[in-house]
Enzyme design. Sequence first.
Site, PDB file in Angstrom:
ATOM      1  N   HIS A  68      39.226  40.700  34.331  1.00  0.00           N
ATOM      2  CA  HIS A  68      40.013  41.883  34.665  1.00  0.00           C
ATOM      3  C   HIS A  68      40.669  41.621  36.022  1.00  0.00           C
ATOM      4  CE1 HIS A  68      38.273  45.277  31.900  1.00  0.00           C
ATOM      5  NE2 HIS A  68      38.747  44.244  31.221  1.00  0.00           N
ATOM      6  N   GLU A  70      40.842  43.196  38.911  1.00  0.00           N
ATOM      7  CA  GLU A  70      40.062  43.379  40.132  1.00  0.00           C
ATOM      8  C   GLU A  70      39.053  42.240  40.287  1.00  0.00           C
ATOM      9  OE1 GLU A  70      40.564  45.526  37.717  1.00  0.00           O
ATOM     10  OE2 GLU A  70      40.886  47.569  38.438  1.00  0.00           O
ATOM     11  N   SER A  93      43.703  52.489  37.253  1.00  0.00           N
ATOM     12  CA  SER A  93      42.346  52.973  37.517  1.00  0.00           C
ATOM     13  C   SER A  93      41.308  51.959  37.035  1.00  0.00           C
ATOM     14  CB  SER A  93      42.142  54.311  36.780  1.00  0.00           C
ATOM     15  OG  SER A  93      40.799  54.743  36.879  1.00  0.00           O
ATOM     16  N   CYS A  95      38.210  50.128  35.452  1.00  0.00           N
ATOM     17  CA  CYS A  95      37.238  50.417  34.383  1.00  0.00           C
ATOM     18  C   CYS A  95      35.831  50.448  34.985  1.00  0.00           C
ATOM     19  CB  CYS A  95      37.344  49.359  33.288  1.00  0.00           C
ATOM     20  SG  CYS A  95      36.509  47.790  33.696  1.00  0.00           S
ATOM     21  N   CYS A  98      34.836  47.087  36.736  1.00  0.00           N
ATOM     22  CA  CYS A  98      35.427  46.847  38.051  1.00  0.00           C
ATOM     23  C   CYS A  98      35.044  47.929  39.047  1.00  0.00           C
ATOM     24  CB  CYS A  98      36.935  46.668  37.904  1.00  0.00           C
ATOM     25  SG  CYS A  98      37.326  45.200  36.879  1.00  0.00           S
TER      26      CYS A  98
END
Lengths: 161, 161
Positions: A68, A70, A93, A95, A98
């Site tokens: 992901h 981040e 935003s 998940c 993260c």
Amino acid sequence: MTSSPRRGRVTSMDHDQAHRWLATAVAEARAGLAEGGIPIGAALYGPDGTVLGRGHNRRVQDGDPSAHAETDAFRAAGRQRSYRGTTMVTTLSPCWYCSGLVRQFAIGRVVVGEAETFHGGHDWLAAHGVEIVVLDDAECVALMRDFIAARPALWNEDIGA
Amino acid sequence: MTSSPRRGRVTSMDHDQAHRWLATAVAEARAGLAEGGIPIGAALYGPDGTVLGRGHNRRVQDGDPSAHAETDAFRAAGRQRSYRGTTMVTTLSPCWYCSGLVRQFAIGRVVVGEAETFHGGHDWLAAHGVEIVVLDDAECVALMRDFIAARPALWNEDIGA
């Protein structure tokens, strides 16, 4: 477990700085899209405003479901003794995965491009003392809205839905 | 936010199977220790009992702070359309990061070797419907207790403390 993140308002950082930092994450998201990937980007900023790491979702490119945006930015920053005063900037935003990253490593602030197309764990982070800045950025919304419409199965795979 | 995970009891899986699966994670933890790394291992099992991915903490080996054992096992499993019926087996209670991983991807069960030397997010997962089996395994406790005593700064770095 509800909270009121400071949606749309910028608190300890000024509005121009938040958008400048977001631009780094958006550039990462666009790079991922150009590679045929999922257009989510992120950057980890140090207390002095330097970029410690930046990255984007690499599920498609690397066949890596853990990549992901981040996590990719966090990984790119390498080993750090402390995340005090750091800011994670992300186009979307975060998940639960993260969000857990932010909480575990005590990253102090998260700047979120948008939380309209996906609502992750940023309320939970706010409830646990993380400063949350949601920018409601139209470019970020358009990136995800177009992607989700074009590749719904890939998007569902990326969030385990 | 409190809950009572089924500590020490094995519910939908028999005791021998839980310990057999844990042995895979312990072997990973020992491999990591032999490499000079942090001795935490994990494995993701499919619904039919096959190993989808296995791995261990690689902070030291790869200079990768995101390479917690559960993330490493999840990454090794590659892209999956669904995690329904899967079990994450880990030698140590999962931190917030790896707990977020389990929640986001709806991994149904977590087998935890021990939660004595570190208490992560497994209560939170139980509260959100994940089946938690804590085995209180003496070998897992000894691995972490010895490591934390020998390398406290490295351990604190790994959990952002």
